[in-house]
Design an enzyme around this catalytic site. Structure first.
Site, short mmCIF file in Angstrom:
data_model
loop_
_atom_site.label_atom_id
_atom_site.label_comp_id
_atom_site.label_asym_id
_atom_site.label_seq_id
_atom_site.Cartn_x
_atom_site.Cartn_y
_atom_site.Cartn_z
N GLY A 134 51.65 83.09 89.11
CA GLY A 134 52.16 83.37 90.45
C GLY A 134 51.58 84.62 91.08
CB CYS A 135 49.93 87.59 89.82
SG CYS A 135 51.48 88.42 89.45
CD GLN A 136 45.75 87.68 96.59
OE1 GLN A 136 46.72 88.32 96.94
NE2 GLN A 136 44.68 87.57 97.34
CB SER A 137 45.02 90.28 91.09
OG SER A 137 46.27 90.89 91.25
#
Length: 140
Positions: free
Chosen positions: A50-53
């Protein structure tokens, strides 16, 4: 320090800054001070979904106290992780699960993040609480 006291300390620190550019710089500096995570913990099962990075989060429990280590490949995200670990590190599973995270709204963090980063913040908190829940169930 309790989770509440740590959050109040963070709110005090952020109140010293004039604008959000200074706050972003401070968050980035916090990320630079994050202890380096062991390379052995930089594996897929420690990635936060769920994290972009990329954000790796590892946890261990010692005498009912959880210790987290983390890293990210993005400097701002690394600072956000550093803030969260400052709040949750060296706390009991029960305290983490019961914690009311008021500092995020108080300092205006979520509203000053892109939607993807805000979703990542929620995912990081969720993963920290999942670790706490797992450790709590082992202790019971």
């Amino acid at each position: 320090m309790t989770i509440k006291e740590i959050q109040e300390e963070i709110i005090d620190e952020f109140s010293m800054f004039e604008d959000w550019m200074e706050r972003y710089e401070y968050i980035i500096e916090l990320g630079k001070s994050l202890p380096i995570i062991a390379e052995t913990y930089k594996k897929d099962e420690n990635l936060i979904v769920g994290c972009q990075s990329k954000v790796w989060l590892h946890s261990e429990i010692d005498e009912q106290i959880i210790n987290f280590t983390a890293d990210s490949d993005a400097i701002l995200t690394k600072g956000i992780v550093a803030l969260l670990l400052r709040v949750f590190n060296n706390q009991t599973p029960a305290d983490i699960l019961e914690a009311d995270l008021f500092f995020i709204d108080e300092i205006g963090l979520k509203e000053h993040l892109s939607p993807n980063r805000a979703n990542g913040l929620v995912s990081m908190i969720k993963q920290i609480k999942l670790y706490a829940l797992a450790f709590q169930s082992k202790l019971s």
